[in-house]
Structures are given as structure tokens and as C-alpha cells.
Design a protein around this motif. Structure first.
Motif, short mmCIF file in Angstrom:
data_model
loop_
_atom_site.label_atom_id
_atom_site.label_comp_id
_atom_site.label_asym_id
_atom_site.label_seq_id
_atom_site.Cartn_x
_atom_site.Cartn_y
_atom_site.Cartn_z
N ARG A 3 0.86 -1.19 0.00
CA ARG A 3 0.00 0.00 0.00
C ARG A 3 0.89 1.23 0.00
NH1 ARG A 3 -5.45 -0.43 1.62
NH2 ARG A 3 -6.05 -2.59 1.93
N THR A 4 0.71 2.08 -0.99
CA THR A 4 1.52 3.30 -1.08
C THR A 4 0.58 4.50 -1.04
OG1 THR A 4 2.97 2.10 -2.58
CG2 THR A 4 3.29 4.49 -2.47
N THR A 5 0.85 5.44 -0.15
CA THR A 5 0.00 6.62 -0.08
C THR A 5 0.55 7.72 -0.98
OG1 THR A 5 -0.56 6.08 2.19
CG2 THR A 5 -0.95 8.36 1.52
N VAL A 6 -0.33 8.30 -1.77
CA VAL A 6 0.06 9.46 -2.58
C VAL A 6 -0.54 10.69 -1.90
CG1 VAL A 6 0.00 10.55 -4.86
CG2 VAL A 6 -0.04 8.05 -4.68
N SER A 7 0.32 11.60 -1.48
CA SER A 7 -0.17 12.81 -0.80
C SER A 7 -0.14 13.97 -1.77
CB SER A 7 0.72 13.13 0.41
OG SER A 7 0.72 12.05 1.29
N ALA A 8 -1.25 14.15 -2.45
CA ALA A 8 -1.36 15.27 -3.40
C ALA A 8 -2.59 16.08 -2.99
CB ALA A 8 -1.49 14.71 -4.81
N ASN A 153 -2.17 14.22 -25.88
CA ASN A 153 -2.49 14.75 -24.54
C ASN A 153 -2.59 16.27 -24.49
OD1 ASN A 153 -2.42 12.13 -23.50
ND2 ASN A 153 -0.22 12.26 -23.10
N GLN A 154 -3.11 16.87 -25.55
CA GLN A 154 -3.12 18.34 -25.60
C GLN A 154 -4.23 18.95 -24.74
OE1 GLN A 154 -1.55 20.72 -28.39
NE2 GLN A 154 0.13 19.39 -27.85
N VAL A 155 -5.27 18.19 -24.43
CA VAL A 155 -6.35 18.71 -23.60
C VAL A 155 -6.51 17.77 -22.40
CG1 VAL A 155 -8.84 19.15 -23.47
CG2 VAL A 155 -7.59 19.69 -25.56
N GLY A 156 -6.60 18.34 -21.21
CA GLY A 156 -6.77 17.45 -20.06
C GLY A 156 -6.84 18.23 -18.76
N ALA A 157 -6.73 17.52 -17.68
CA ALA A 157 -6.83 18.14 -16.36
C ALA A 157 -6.03 17.30 -15.38
CB ALA A 157 -8.29 18.16 -15.92
N PHE A 158 -5.56 17.95 -14.33
CA PHE A 158 -5.02 17.18 -13.21
C PHE A 158 -6.21 16.75 -12.36
CE2 PHE A 158 -1.29 19.67 -14.39
CZ PHE A 158 -0.29 18.71 -14.30
N TRP A 159 -6.40 15.48 -12.20
CA TRP A 159 -7.55 14.99 -11.41
C TRP A 159 -7.11 13.69 -10.73
CZ3 TRP A 159 -11.51 17.24 -9.44
CH2 TRP A 159 -12.61 16.51 -8.99
N GLN A 160 -6.80 13.83 -9.44
CA GLN A 160 -6.25 12.66 -8.74
C GLN A 160 -7.34 11.61 -8.52
OE1 GLN A 160 -3.06 12.32 -8.23
NE2 GLN A 160 -2.43 14.43 -8.67
N PRO A 161 -7.02 10.34 -8.66
CA PRO A 161 -8.00 9.28 -8.38
C PRO A 161 -8.26 9.17 -6.87
CG PRO A 161 -5.84 8.33 -8.83
CD PRO A 161 -5.70 9.81 -9.05
N SER A 162 -9.30 8.42 -6.54
CA SER A 162 -9.59 8.17 -5.13
C SER A 162 -8.86 6.92 -4.63
CB SER A 162 -11.09 7.98 -4.92
OG SER A 162 -11.74 9.18 -5.28
N ALA A 163 -8.48 6.06 -5.57
CA ALA A 163 -7.68 4.87 -5.25
C ALA A 163 -7.14 4.32 -6.57
CB ALA A 163 -8.52 3.80 -4.56
N VAL A 222 6.97 -3.22 -9.20
CA VAL A 222 5.89 -2.25 -9.44
C VAL A 222 5.74 -1.35 -8.21
CG1 VAL A 222 3.39 -1.99 -9.84
CG2 VAL A 222 4.68 -3.72 -11.11
N GLY A 223 5.80 -1.94 -7.04
CA GLY A 223 5.67 -1.16 -5.79
C GLY A 223 6.76 -0.11 -5.66
N MET A 224 7.98 -0.46 -6.07
CA MET A 224 9.08 0.52 -5.98
C MET A 224 8.85 1.68 -6.94
SD MET A 224 12.34 -2.06 -5.68
CE MET A 224 13.66 -1.09 -4.99
N CYS A 225 8.38 1.36 -8.15
CA CYS A 225 8.10 2.44 -9.12
C CYS A 225 6.98 3.34 -8.61
CB CYS A 225 7.70 1.84 -10.47
SG CYS A 225 9.00 0.93 -11.28
N VAL A 226 5.94 2.72 -8.04
CA VAL A 226 4.82 3.51 -7.52
C VAL A 226 5.30 4.42 -6.38
CG1 VAL A 226 2.64 3.35 -6.26
CG2 VAL A 226 3.02 1.89 -8.24
N ALA A 227 6.15 3.89 -5.52
CA ALA A 227 6.67 4.71 -4.41
C ALA A 227 7.48 5.89 -4.97
CB ALA A 227 7.53 3.86 -3.49
N ASP A 228 8.25 5.64 -6.02
CA ASP A 228 9.02 6.72 -6.64
C ASP A 228 8.07 7.78 -7.20
OD1 ASP A 228 11.43 5.50 -6.10
OD2 ASP A 228 11.59 4.52 -8.06
N LYS A 229 7.05 7.31 -7.90
CA LYS A 229 6.14 8.28 -8.52
C LYS A 229 5.39 9.06 -7.45
CE LYS A 229 3.36 9.67 -12.14
NZ LYS A 229 2.82 9.43 -13.46
N ALA A 230 4.97 8.35 -6.39
CA ALA A 230 4.25 9.03 -5.29
C ALA A 230 5.12 10.13 -4.68
CB ALA A 230 3.85 8.01 -4.23
#
Ligand code: GLY
Length: 362
Positions: A3-8, A153-163, A222-230
Motif C-alpha cells: 500500500r503506497t499513499t500518494v499525498s497530493a 495529450n493536448q487537452v486534459g486536467a489534473f484529477w487525482q484518483p480516489s484509489a 511495481v511497488g518501488m516504481c509507484v513509491a518513486d512516482k508518489a
């Protein structure tokens, strides 16, 4: 399970582990307690494999389930497809407390995320990535959007997921080609910020693509990459600084991808872009030759290329047309030592001669 928490702007968990798709209903219920309706967005390659499982798991948690399945591929990543999702939600009377789930790769996650970001000015989305590329990159961090004829990807938004629910068993149903392209993004994290990940990948390099059969190792990687991205997203959610280091190999890679009219896979083009940057940094004398060689060998051991015949001229022209450009300069990401990265501002002329010198060492 990791479980990795993303604090955004929204705090959420990325849950990574084998077999999770069967529990996705419960995870969705935990983050959308008041939701009555759920729209599952998927595409024609992924839906036959996983849609029924996700539907069953969601129904068991009391969701009223709707689905929207579009034709797989980048060609669908446009406003018409998103309008199709809006129409399903509007007709079904979705409200602000209902939920969207994105089941698939990066194209699905980006579009379903954008449909959720814009419908009723924003409803919750849960990402359920099924490709390696989406698990380690696209599904985490809240970038959503669509392509225009003028660019990706020219049109979009920053929209964080809920999970984000990442079932690593899904990696077993990917073609070799799709798994290998995801490794392009995995290698990127190792090079820009993660020496332990580099070491894991190096230790397992002789196994090549067969590493995906090792469930423990895949969850770990995968978990290590996710932690890096988070970590990166928590510090720079809106992509004005450190998040740009995630574009290592992408400046030239995107141009190669666009020039191929998207027939070459994204992760493969990123690998080529990283190879070109390795050459340029070695030629500039900022990356030691033995380090450069280690990087090239790791990329090729996972079945990815380190070269392309794109000319420096064409690479610069394409990069100056990219949305990553700010003003008249390019933010070029350099790795001069495995595990660290730097953002260097370069003019078009500086970038061209930097790439030209790199080409000479081949
Ligand atoms: N894919 C790069 C980013 O999320 O910033």
C-alpha cells in the motif's frame, strides 16, 4: 500486497498485489461510501478479460453498474469517446457522489479520468490499470486527458484518483511486446532516482521478460516504481519542477512515437530516447563511459532498443512542437549518474548540438 499513499491535492492509496481485481468492489466502496452508480470504462482488448470480474465485485458491494467499452488504441483517445462516457452518465442520472472506474491501460485511464474530472465539474474516479506501463506511471499522479489531431495529450486536467488498484496478475495476460514496453518506464525510475531498483533489475537482467512470471518480484518492482512516482507527485503535483524528471527519454521519445504515427509503442520510444540521451551525456563527458555502458546493457537485456535513426534536426523540430516546451527553451532531463537526474534548460540550438555530439560516438 503493498500500500503506497500518494499525498497530493487528494490523498489516496495505490494498492499493488496479485489477485486484487477480485476485491476491487470492496476497495471502491471504501473510497466511495455514498456512491449508488458506477461507470466502468474499458476497451475492446481488456473488457473480455476483466470486465465481468470487476462488475461482479462491484455489484456485490451494491453498486448499480454501467459500462462503456471503446475500441482499443490511441486512435480512440479523443473528445468523441469521452463524450460517449458523459452521455452514459448523463442518461443514467449520475450525481456528484457517484463513481467512475478506469479498467485498462494508459489510454483508458487518461480518458476515464478526464471524463470524471469534467462531468458535473468533477466526480470521483478509481484507476484499475491492467498494463505495466499504466501501473507504474499513467494511473498514478492524476494526469488525465485526450489527444488532438495537433498532438498527444493536448487537452486534459489534473484529477487525482480516489484509489488505484493494481492487480499484478494482469501482467500475465499482456503480450511480450506490451510487457516489454512497460519495462521502458520501469528502467526510467531506476535511472533517474532509484539505485536499489537499478540493482534489482541488474540482478535479474538475465531473466529478461521472464521476470513477469515471478509474482513476488513483480509486486516488488511495481511497488518501488509507484513509491518513486508518489514521492515525485507529492512534491510537484502540477509538473512545474521535479515531476519533469519523469520525462527522461521522453523529449526525443515522443518525437519518435509521433513520427511513427503511434505505430511504435510509447515505452519502446522512451527506451530509444533514453539511449540517445545516454550517448549525448557520454559525449558531453558528464556521464562516465562505464556508467553509460551499464545503462545501455540494462535496457537491452529487457528487450528494448537504445538507438534510433532520427536525426538531431528532426528531434529538435519535433521537441519544439511538444507541449513539454516552456517558452523558447526545452527542459531536457539528464542522468549523469545512475539514480540521479537533472533538469537542464536548453535552447533549440544547444539541444541540437548536444544530440549531434552524441551521434558521433556511435
Ligand atoms: N507520466 C509522467 C507524469 O505523470 O508526470
Amino acid at each position: 500486497m503493498i500500500r503506497t499513499t500518494v499525498s497530493a491535492s487528494r490523498e489516496y492509496e495505490v494498492i499493488t498485489g496479485a489477485g486484487l481485481i477480485n476485491e476491487c468492489g470492496k476497495i471502491m466502496r471504501d473510497v466511495a461510501k455514498d456512491a449508488i452508480k458506477l461507470l466502468i470504462v474499458s476497451e475492446t482488448n481488456v473488457a473480455p478479460l476483466y470486465l465481468d470480474k470487476v462488475k461482479a465485485s462491484a455489484k456485490a458491494e451494491g453498486f448499480e453498474v454501467y459500462e462503456y467499452v471503446f475500441e482499443a488504441g490511441e486512435v480512440s483517445k479523443n473528445i468523441n469517446t469521452v463524450a460517449g462516457m458523459w452521455a452514459v452518465m448523463a442518461k443514467a442520472g449520475f450525481t456528484r457522489t457517484d463513481l467512475v472506474a478506469a479498467l485498462g491501460g494508459g489510454v483508458t485511464g487518461d480518458m476515464a479520468g478526464f471524463a470524471a474530472a469534467s462531468f458535473l465539474r468533477g466526480i470521483a474516479v478509481v484507476q484499475i490499470p491492467t498494463s505495466l506501463l499504466a501501473m507504474v506511471d499513467a494511473a498514478v499522479g492524476g494526469k488525465t486527458g485526450i489527444d488532438l489531431p495537433e498532438g498527444k495529450n493536448q487537452v486534459g486536467a489534473f484529477w487525482q484518483p480516489s484509489a488505484v488498484i493494481e492487480d499484478t496478475d494482469c501482467l500475465l495476460t499482456l503480450s511480450d511486446e506490451k510487457f516489454i514496453e512497460g519495462m521502458g518506464e520501469v528502467l526510467k525510475y531506476a535511472f533517474i532516482m532509484d539505485v536499489p531498483l537499478y540493482e534489482y533489475l541488474h540482478e535479474n537482467a538475465s531473466r529478461g521478460v521472464a521476470i513477469r512470471e515471478d509474482a513476488w518480484l513483480m509486486e516488488k518492482i511495481v511497488g518501488m516504481c509507484v513509491a518513486d512516482k508518489a514521492d515525485v507527485v507529492a512534491g510537484d503535483e502540477l509538473d512545474n519542477g521535479r515531476r519533469q524528471t519523469l520525462n527522461y527519454g521522453h523529449t526525443v521519445g515522443h518525437v519518435i512515437e509521433r513520427d511513427s504515427e503511434f505505430t511504435k509503442l510509447h515505452g519502446v520510444c522512451v527506451a530509444k530516447g533514453m539511449g540517445i540521451m545516454i550517448d549525448a551525456c557520454e559525449a558531453a563527458g558528464t556521464l562516465a563511459s562505464d556508467e553509460a555502458q551499464k545503462m545501455r546493457e540494462l535496457i537491452t537485456s529487457y528487450g528494448l532498443p537504445v538507438e534510433d535513426d532520427i536525426t538531431p534536426e528532426a528531434a529538435v523540430a519535433g521537441a519544439m512542437n511538444d507541449k513539454k516546451k516552456r517558452g523558447n527553451t526545452l527542459s531536457v532531463i539528464l542522468v549523469n549518474k545512475i539514480g540521479t537526474s537533472e533538469i537542464r534548460k536548453m535552447s533549440a540550438d544547444e539541444f541540437r548540438s548536444f544530440l549531434e555530439e552524441g551521434k558521433k560516438i556511435r
